[in-house]
Design an enzyme around this catalytic site. Structure first.
Site, PDB file in Angstrom:
ATOM      1  N   LYS A 196       0.854  -1.181   0.000  1.00  0.00           N
ATOM      2  CA  LYS A 196       0.000   0.000   0.000  1.00  0.00           C
ATOM      3  C   LYS A 196       0.892   1.234   0.000  1.00  0.00           C
ATOM      4  O   LYS A 196       1.724   1.419   0.895  1.00  0.00           O
ATOM      5  CB  LYS A 196      -0.894  -0.002   1.235  1.00  0.00           C
ATOM      6  CG  LYS A 196      -1.739   1.264   1.367  1.00  0.00           C
ATOM      7  CD  LYS A 196      -2.777   1.134   2.455  1.00  0.00           C
ATOM      8  CE  LYS A 196      -3.557   2.426   2.612  1.00  0.00           C
ATOM      9  NZ  LYS A 196      -4.611   2.307   3.625  1.00  0.00           N
ATOM     10  N   LYS A 254      -2.240  -1.414  -3.842  1.00  0.00           N
ATOM     11  CA  LYS A 254      -3.121  -0.247  -3.762  1.00  0.00           C
ATOM     12  C   LYS A 254      -2.318   1.017  -3.864  1.00  0.00           C
ATOM     13  O   LYS A 254      -1.273   1.088  -3.224  1.00  0.00           O
ATOM     14  CB  LYS A 254      -3.831  -0.306  -2.406  1.00  0.00           C
ATOM     15  CG  LYS A 254      -4.738   0.843  -2.106  1.00  0.00           C
ATOM     16  CD  LYS A 254      -5.309   0.673  -0.723  1.00  0.00           C
ATOM     17  CE  LYS A 254      -6.154   1.898  -0.398  1.00  0.00           C
ATOM     18  NZ  LYS A 254      -6.566   1.926   0.971  1.00  0.00           N
TER      19      LYS A 254
HETATM   20  C1  PBG Z   1      -7.186   3.557   5.854  1.00  0.00           C
HETATM   21  C2  PBG Z   1      -7.578   3.301   4.452  1.00  0.00           C
HETATM   22  C3  PBG Z   1      -7.451   4.207   3.404  1.00  0.00           C
HETATM   23  C4  PBG Z   1      -8.015   3.627   2.292  1.00  0.00           C
HETATM   24  C5  PBG Z   1      -8.464   2.359   2.670  1.00  0.00           C
HETATM   25  N1  PBG Z   1      -8.170   2.168   4.011  1.00  0.00           N
HETATM   26  C6  PBG Z   1      -6.929   5.595   3.386  1.00  0.00           C
HETATM   27  C7  PBG Z   1      -5.588   5.864   3.893  1.00  0.00           C
HETATM   28  O1  PBG Z   1      -4.727   4.986   4.001  1.00  0.00           O
HETATM   29  O2  PBG Z   1      -5.364   7.011   4.243  1.00  0.00           O
HETATM   30  C8  PBG Z   1      -8.135   4.300   0.959  1.00  0.00           C
HETATM   31  C9  PBG Z   1      -9.216   3.843   0.063  1.00  0.00           C
HETATM   32  C10 PBG Z   1      -9.578   4.782  -1.026  1.00  0.00           C
HETATM   33  O3  PBG Z   1      -8.972   5.857  -1.237  1.00  0.00           O
HETATM   34  O4  PBG Z   1     -10.527   4.446  -1.731  1.00  0.00           O
HETATM   35  N2  PBG Z   1      -6.417   2.688   6.522  1.00  0.00           N
END
Ligand code: PBG
Length: 329
Positions: A196, A254
């Site tokens: 991520k 992601k």
């Molecule tokens: C938080 C989380 C995020 C997303 C999924 N879980 C945001 C972040 O890490 O700040 C993002 C999903 C999206 O933008 O659609 N743990």
């Protein structure tokens, strides 16, 4: 050789194109993210995510029944937590009667076969908007993992099929796996957000959950000390392999579209299912351009989803799931 071999023969009609098509999208590909809020009769559109909603449990119940009818079989739950319940340790996340725990039960009683995955991270519960506990300007790793493990057990007790840690702390998959085993949840799976990236594409999501990191002295306002640097490729493979070694059943890359090189590389390296999250910013861009009449919404949506699948995704978490399945007919 040419002219004996002419590749255009295989493109000459829709029928031959269908016959030789290498990749297709079906409802089985999708994991549907859902945003849940407190209240009754609440279904509010997220301003930066047109046609996507935060909903209270009564609407959640209707929504999952509709999704199931459409042939969609898996949801990924997120909750928006009121400010007065937020603290540094995300204490509310462990409340057995918290919003997430009630949401899991709501989905399971409305639609027992619907696969329920839950977001496991502190940010929606954190007064600082971070995925971990903040102390002296740092995001604590091991202390956070312990809470994530308790959160995972709590979700499993409420009936979650899979927990999906999205935080990027080191070693949290092992900590979570051990906690689930100790509590008798051998059959609860883990989908790890293994690669991520610290991405600006998450903006609309943070609006949806009011979960952006806050502006306070000595606290980093971004997530770069735990989410990955988007300049890095080998690191994504290392992260993913470590999560598999620690017990992840499914791994994830992601965001989606800007990271398809990583998806393909990971797909070639590992033999567990690979999920891709087409994130909120990707959704917002298509919606905005389509609203302006600058892009053909449906055509671009399908092209992007297909590209994600072609790159190697076995599972696509996408806000377009319903639109795409409707279009597929
Ligand atoms: C938080 C989380 C995020 C997303 C999924 N879980 C945001 C972040 O890490 O700040 C993002 C999903 C999206 O933008 O659609 N743990």
């Amino acid at each position: 050789m040419y002219p004996l071999i002419r590749n255009r023969r295989l493109r000459a009609s829709e029928s031959i194109r269908r016959l030789v098509r290498e990749t297709t999208i079906t409802p089985d590909d999708f994991l549907v993210p859902l945003f849940v809020v407190e209240g009754k009769g609440v279904k509010e559109e997220i301003p930066s995510m047109p046609n996507y909603y935060r909903m209270s449990l009564d609407h959640l119940e209707k929504e999952v029944k509709e999704l199931w009818q459409m042939g969609l079989c898996a949801v990924l739950l997120f909750v928006k937590v009121p400010d007065n319940l937020k603290d540094n340790k995300g204490t509310e996340a462990l409340n057995p009667d918290g919003l997430m725990q009630r949401a899991i039960k709501t989905v399971k009683s409305a639609c027992p076969e619907m696969l329920v995955m839950t977001d496991v991270a502190l940010d929606p519960f954190s007064s600082y908007g971070h995925d971990g506990i903040v102390a002296e300007g740092q995001i604590l790793n091991d202390e956070t993992s312990e809470i994530l493990a308790e959160m995972s057990v709590s979700h499993a007790q409420a009936g979650a099929d899979f927990v999906a840690p999205s935080d990027m702390m080191d070693g949290r998959i092992l900590t979570i796996r051990e906690a689930l085993e100790d509590e008798g949840f051998q059959n609860t799976g883990i989908m790890s957000y293994s690669a991520k990236y610290a991405s600006a594409f998450y903006g609309p999501f943070r609006d949806a959950l009011d979960s952006a990191p806050v502006d306070i002295a000595n606290i980093p306002k971004d997530k770069k000390t735990y989410q990955m640097d988007y300049a890095n490729r080998f690191e994504a493979i290392r992260e993913t392999q470590m999560d598999i070694d620690e017990g992840a059943d499914i791994v994830m890359v992601k965001p989606g579209l800007a990271y398809l090189d990583i998806v393909r590389e990971i797909k070639n390296e590992v033999d567990v299912p690979v999920a891709v999250y087409q994130v909120s910013g990707e959704y917002a861009m298509v919606k905005a351009a389509a609203e302006k009449g600058w892009l053909d919404h449906d055509a671009v949506m399908m092209e992007q989803l297909l590209a994600i699948k072609r790159a190697g995704a076995n599972i696509i978490a996408s806000y377009f799931a319903k639109d795409a399945v409707t279009l597929l007919g």
